[in-house]
Design an enzyme around this catalytic site. Structure first.
Site, short mmCIF file in Angstrom:
data_model
loop_
_atom_site.label_atom_id
_atom_site.label_comp_id
_atom_site.label_asym_id
_atom_site.label_seq_id
_atom_site.Cartn_x
_atom_site.Cartn_y
_atom_site.Cartn_z
N TYR A 135 -6.65 -0.89 2.18
CA TYR A 135 -5.61 0.12 2.31
C TYR A 135 -5.51 0.54 3.77
O TYR A 135 -6.39 1.22 4.30
CB TYR A 135 -5.92 1.34 1.44
CG TYR A 135 -5.96 1.07 -0.05
CD1 TYR A 135 -5.29 -0.02 -0.61
CD2 TYR A 135 -6.66 1.92 -0.91
CE1 TYR A 135 -5.33 -0.26 -1.97
CE2 TYR A 135 -6.69 1.68 -2.27
CZ TYR A 135 -6.04 0.59 -2.79
OH TYR A 135 -6.09 0.36 -4.16
N PRO B 119 -1.08 6.15 -13.32
CA PRO B 119 -0.74 6.69 -14.64
C PRO B 119 0.64 7.34 -14.69
O PRO B 119 1.18 7.56 -15.79
CB PRO B 119 -1.85 7.73 -14.88
CG PRO B 119 -2.26 8.15 -13.51
CD PRO B 119 -2.17 6.90 -12.68
N GLY C 56 3.20 5.91 -13.24
CA GLY C 56 4.15 4.84 -12.96
C GLY C 56 4.63 4.82 -11.53
O GLY C 56 5.80 4.59 -11.26
N PHE D 81 7.63 7.05 -10.92
CA PHE D 81 8.85 6.92 -11.73
C PHE D 81 8.77 7.79 -12.98
O PHE D 81 9.76 8.44 -13.37
CB PHE D 81 9.06 5.46 -12.14
CG PHE D 81 10.39 5.22 -12.82
CD1 PHE D 81 11.50 4.84 -12.08
CD2 PHE D 81 10.54 5.38 -14.19
CE1 PHE D 81 12.73 4.64 -12.69
CE2 PHE D 81 11.76 5.19 -14.81
CZ PHE D 81 12.85 4.82 -14.06
#
Length: 326
Positions: free
Chosen positions: A57, A204, A206, A209
């Site tokens: 990352y 969790p 999304g 979204f």
């Protein structure tokens, strides 16, 4: 905040904090290291004690950020990082599960995280070019040397989990698990229950979204979610029905769709720890409050009956090399 046993040796808060979006994957808008460090420290105040990152990352910058933010909390928190992916040009990744690479990666992570031992060291992806027993044996050696306390693995098959668990116990596995990514409930989650292994559920909400506040049209240039088919215009119109269903459930609890999504993940088993990511204080407060939300059997049935998502794909970088390494 309640505690959950990932394994006999590792107990963590019922919610963790995924830190990747603070430095990696998503677009640069609102990305700010000082704000991110404040979010991490506030999470500790709320009782969150599991923080998830990876050397890829950034690369490397997310571990550095986490190491600085948590320096005053050594011994009070669990730091989980990952190895086995190597960042390349154009946002693509390669895999390296060789013992030599893993040893170098571990030494680098120890320095960046400012710790003497990594609480949970996870193999980010299985390298098909290296026998998995060789890869896992090298990680087990790091445990024997006191550089790592527990081992985890991400995106492995059940057959691979069986194999490595015999070489050295797995403390936790990490996979995507959410209302619009339920596939791991068929095999991986039952395997974890049967073997006393924890399940870290990343994304969790999304990737925003399911909170009802992120669409493909709202994403920054360079945001990797724009390449996720679920965020495409046609798929997003279909998938909005899932968010609408979460809003109905949320209204009964004076909650938000994001909180319902997190509570759903928590309801999948007493060994499941959602690790929602955020880089803003507002969403941290909202996410942490979800730990107290208990969905009813009726709520869970309604969520099960929501439409299947359009555009789901595997985030396995062998097939989608330019996508973020979740």
């Amino acid at each position: 905040m309640q505690k959950i046993s990932l394994s006999t040796n590792l107990k963590v808060s019922s919610l963790g904090l995924g830190c990747s979006s603070m430095s990696h994957g998503y677009g640069p808008r609102e990305r700010d290291d000082e704000t991110s460090k404040a979010v991490i420290r506030r999470a500790v105040e709320f009782g969150v004690d599991l923080f998830d990152t990876a050397d890829v990352y950034g690369p490397w910058t997310n571990e550095e950020l986490l190491g600085e933010a948590l320096e005053a909390h050594r011994g009070d928190v669990i730091v989980a990082t990952k190895c086995g992916l190597v960042a390349g040009p154009g946002g693509k990744f390669s895999r390296d599960g060789s013992p030599a690479h893993l040893r170098r990666a571990c030494e680098g992570s120890l320095k960046r995280l400012r710790v003497e031992a990594i609480d949970l060291y996870q193999l980010h992806r299985v390298d098909p070019a290296v026998p998995i027993e060789e890869t896992w044996g090298a990680l087990a050696q790091l445990v024997a040397e006191g550089k790592v306390r527990n081992l985890g693995i991400s995106h492995a098959t059940v057959a691979e989990l069986d194999l490595v668990h015999r070489v050295h116990p797995i403390a936790a596995v990490q996979y995507e698990l959410s209302v619009w990514a339920k596939h791991n409930r068929a095999d991986v989650l039952p395997w974890c229950r049967e073997n006393g292994v924890g399940f870290l559920a990343f994304a969790p909400i999304g990737r925003g979204f399911l909170a009802g506040r992120v669409t493909g049209a709202s994403l920054d240039e360079g945001d990797s979610r724009a390449r996720d088919p679920r965020f495409g215009a046609e798929a997003a119109r279909v998938n909005e029905a899932i968010v609408a269903g979460l809003r109905v459930v949320a209204a009964r609890h004076d909650a938000t769709p994001a909180q319902v999504a997190i509570a759903w993940a928590l309801a999948q088993g007493d060994n499941v720890v959602p690790i929602p990511g955020t880089r803003t204080m507002r969403w941290l407060h909202e996410n942490v409050a979800a730990a107290d939300l208990r969905l009813t059997p009726e709520d869970l049935r309604e969520i099960e009956d929501l439409p299947a998502p359009m555009g789901y794909m595997s985030w396995d970088n062998a097939r989608f090399p330019a996508f973020p390494a979740g």
